[in-house]
Design a protein around this motif. Sequence first.
Motif, mmCIF file in Angstrom:
data_model
loop_
_atom_site.group_PDB
_atom_site.id
_atom_site.type_symbol
_atom_site.label_atom_id
_atom_site.label_comp_id
_atom_site.label_asym_id
_atom_site.label_seq_id
_atom_site.Cartn_x
_atom_site.Cartn_y
_atom_site.Cartn_z
ATOM 1 N N UNK A 25 -3.193 -28.432 -43.986
ATOM 2 C CA UNK A 25 -2.514 -29.387 -43.101
ATOM 3 C C UNK A 25 -2.093 -28.695 -41.809
ATOM 4 N N UNK A 26 -1.537 -27.481 -41.929
ATOM 5 C CA UNK A 26 -1.139 -26.729 -40.737
ATOM 6 C C UNK A 26 -2.345 -26.432 -39.861
ATOM 7 N N UNK A 27 -3.459 -26.071 -40.479
ATOM 8 C CA UNK A 27 -4.682 -25.774 -39.727
ATOM 9 C C UNK A 27 -5.180 -27.011 -38.991
ATOM 10 N N UNK A 28 -5.190 -28.144 -39.670
ATOM 11 C CA UNK A 28 -5.678 -29.381 -39.050
ATOM 12 C C UNK A 28 -4.788 -29.782 -37.880
ATOM 13 N N UNK A 29 -3.471 -29.674 -38.077
ATOM 14 C CA UNK A 29 -2.529 -30.011 -37.010
ATOM 15 C C UNK A 29 -2.693 -29.070 -35.819
ATOM 16 N N UNK A 30 -2.818 -27.771 -36.093
ATOM 17 C CA UNK A 30 -2.986 -26.797 -35.013
ATOM 18 C C UNK A 30 -4.276 -27.047 -34.249
ATOM 19 N N UNK A 31 -5.336 -27.409 -34.977
ATOM 20 C CA UNK A 31 -6.625 -27.677 -34.324
ATOM 21 C C UNK A 31 -6.532 -28.895 -33.411
ATOM 22 N N UNK A 32 -5.863 -29.952 -33.890
ATOM 23 C CA UNK A 32 -5.735 -31.159 -33.064
ATOM 24 C C UNK A 32 -4.930 -30.875 -31.803
ATOM 25 N N UNK A 33 -3.794 -30.219 -31.950
ATOM 26 C CA UNK A 33 -2.927 -29.939 -30.798
ATOM 27 C C UNK A 33 -3.624 -29.023 -29.800
ATOM 28 N N UNK A 34 -4.462 -28.127 -30.300
ATOM 29 C CA UNK A 34 -5.152 -27.190 -29.400
ATOM 30 C C UNK A 34 -6.106 -27.888 -28.445
ATOM 31 N N UNK A 35 -6.480 -29.124 -28.755
ATOM 32 C CA UNK A 35 -7.408 -29.869 -27.894
ATOM 33 C C UNK A 35 -6.715 -30.547 -26.722
ATOM 34 N N UNK A 36 -5.412 -30.727 -26.821
ATOM 35 C CA UNK A 36 -4.677 -31.428 -25.761
ATOM 36 C C UNK A 36 -4.625 -30.591 -24.480
ATOM 37 N N UNK A 37 -4.589 -31.245 -23.318
ATOM 38 C CA UNK A 37 -4.574 -30.501 -22.043
ATOM 39 C C UNK A 37 -3.364 -29.589 -21.884
ATOM 40 N N UNK A 38 -2.212 -29.986 -22.410
ATOM 41 C CA UNK A 38 -1.008 -29.165 -22.293
ATOM 42 C C UNK A 38 -0.664 -28.494 -23.609
ATOM 43 N N UNK A 39 0.495 -27.877 -23.665
ATOM 44 C CA UNK A 39 0.921 -27.167 -24.871
ATOM 45 C C UNK A 39 1.890 -27.982 -25.715
ATOM 46 N N UNK A 40 2.325 -29.138 -25.191
ATOM 47 C CA UNK A 40 3.274 -29.969 -25.935
ATOM 48 C C UNK A 40 2.615 -31.287 -26.312
ATOM 49 N N UNK A 41 3.270 -32.019 -27.223
ATOM 50 C CA UNK A 41 2.736 -33.315 -27.629
ATOM 51 C C UNK A 41 3.905 -34.252 -27.917
ATOM 52 N N UNK A 42 3.617 -35.551 -27.889
ATOM 53 C CA UNK A 42 4.647 -36.551 -28.109
ATOM 54 C C UNK A 42 4.806 -36.910 -29.586
ATOM 55 N N UNK A 43 3.668 -36.983 -30.290
ATOM 56 C CA UNK A 43 3.722 -37.352 -31.704
ATOM 57 C C UNK A 43 2.539 -36.737 -32.430
ATOM 58 N N UNK A 44 2.721 -36.548 -33.737
ATOM 59 C CA UNK A 44 1.660 -35.994 -34.574
ATOM 60 C C UNK A 44 1.656 -36.749 -35.892
ATOM 61 N N UNK A 45 0.536 -37.387 -36.205
ATOM 62 C CA UNK A 45 0.372 -38.082 -37.474
ATOM 63 C C UNK A 45 -0.698 -37.383 -38.292
ATOM 64 N N UNK A 46 -0.439 -37.239 -39.586
ATOM 65 C CA UNK A 46 -1.381 -36.568 -40.483
ATOM 66 C C UNK A 46 -1.612 -37.450 -41.701
ATOM 67 N N UNK A 47 -2.882 -37.628 -42.061
ATOM 68 C CA UNK A 47 -3.264 -38.389 -43.244
ATOM 69 C C UNK A 47 -3.914 -37.430 -44.246
ATOM 70 N N UNK A 48 -3.530 -37.529 -45.537
ATOM 71 C CA UNK A 48 -4.056 -36.607 -46.542
ATOM 72 C C UNK A 48 -4.439 -37.358 -47.809
ATOM 73 N N UNK A 49 -5.358 -36.756 -48.577
ATOM 74 C CA UNK A 49 -5.737 -37.320 -49.870
ATOM 75 C C UNK A 49 -4.648 -37.028 -50.906
ATOM 76 N N UNK A 50 -4.679 -37.688 -52.060
ATOM 77 C CA UNK A 50 -3.606 -37.518 -53.050
ATOM 78 C C UNK A 50 -3.417 -36.086 -53.553
#
Length: 439
Positions: A25-50
Amino acid sequence: MSYTVKDVLRLEVAPALGCTEPVAVALCAAAAVSLLPGTSFDSLDVWVDPNIYKNGLAVSIPGTGGLSGLDTAAALGAAGGDPALRLEVLSTLTDESLERAKELLRSGAVRVHLLADRRGLHVRAEARADGHVAQAVIEEHHDQIVSLTLDGAPVADSPLCRRGDAGKAGVGALESWLKGLPLDKLVELVDELDDEDLAFLEDGVRHNMALADYGLKHGPGLGVGKTFERLVRQKLMRKDMFVAARMLTSAAADARMDGVRLPAMSSAGSGNHGLTAILPIWAVKDYVECDRRTALSAIGLSHIITAYVKAHTGRLSAVCGCSVAAGAGAAAGVAFLLGGDVHHVAGAIKNLMEDLAGVICDGAKAGCALKLATAAGTAVQAALFSLHGVKVKPTDGIIAESPEQTMRNVGALSTEGMIETDRTILNIMLEKKITGLAY
């Protein structure tokens, strides 16, 4: 397509800091945020299997002072993780990034959603900032990022995407190849180990022994390993190879499940599998005459068998993989270490399967140290029994004539037979969360 033992080790064995479900989950979140033009973000949603959800509820995250939860893992990955480090994504955390993650959690900027009907390992993270939307998807394997998009457009040629490796089709194709091999061919792969492979296997021993040493010294988590040691000192137990295997393996699990900031050498995508696949063999080697190559080759075989079983059971299921997959690997490795041939290895695997196939996975947590202790001791017992002619008959339950079919049967039990069990386990854990009894 054929593979070598070097491919098996490269694709199935790697250092991992922290439990691999929150790490994914941390890896997926870090990968998504790394794509944004800046270093900050407004919101982060994560979906996971059971199963990701189940394994991330209660386990401590390294470097956080005992924090747990998938929302915490996502916030940490987004605030200070380095996605290029994959399963060691959280090794770059600082005090500042930890405080930033806590603020993100307090503000409600990070949300985790359960995909209740999703089967198979799946994590999807979506980060938003200044009108931009970045998304990362992990599937099948904990560090396999299969999709990266920014504002709906694919991010081409990102080094973070891992669909293949060195011209091969990745772990999925390797597992398909492994599933087609008979046991004697799996054992023969050990003959291919060269000095580089042996050095890599020894590095895995160092990683996992560091966790075991920490657990024995400090007694973190449940303190299972340290309690074994205390019982031996009090002469309430005798330190034979069974107890030595259980002590080392559980001590390492105590440390890892308590969030000690030391990486484990994982096996088949799991750090606890790596502890079980390596440490019982390393404990037993002190009780027999063997050289370095034999001990490390036995560990190599353990990784191969662990990967083979996981290819049938899937990465996550209702069955405890530390027991039936890494346990089978350890049993095979111990039989090999003690001079057994392929028939003894086969008997050890079947003995282990008959003994532990029903052990459930109820998430990653401190109590896993008890299961790893059981798996380690049973692996040694299964190997010794096989070497002395005790082998489960093919008329018994899920055990088949061949070890290959036995492992396929365990795979069917995991992927088909225990779907409702998995749902029930998760429902019990969610009820505890809702009522405030845990997490």
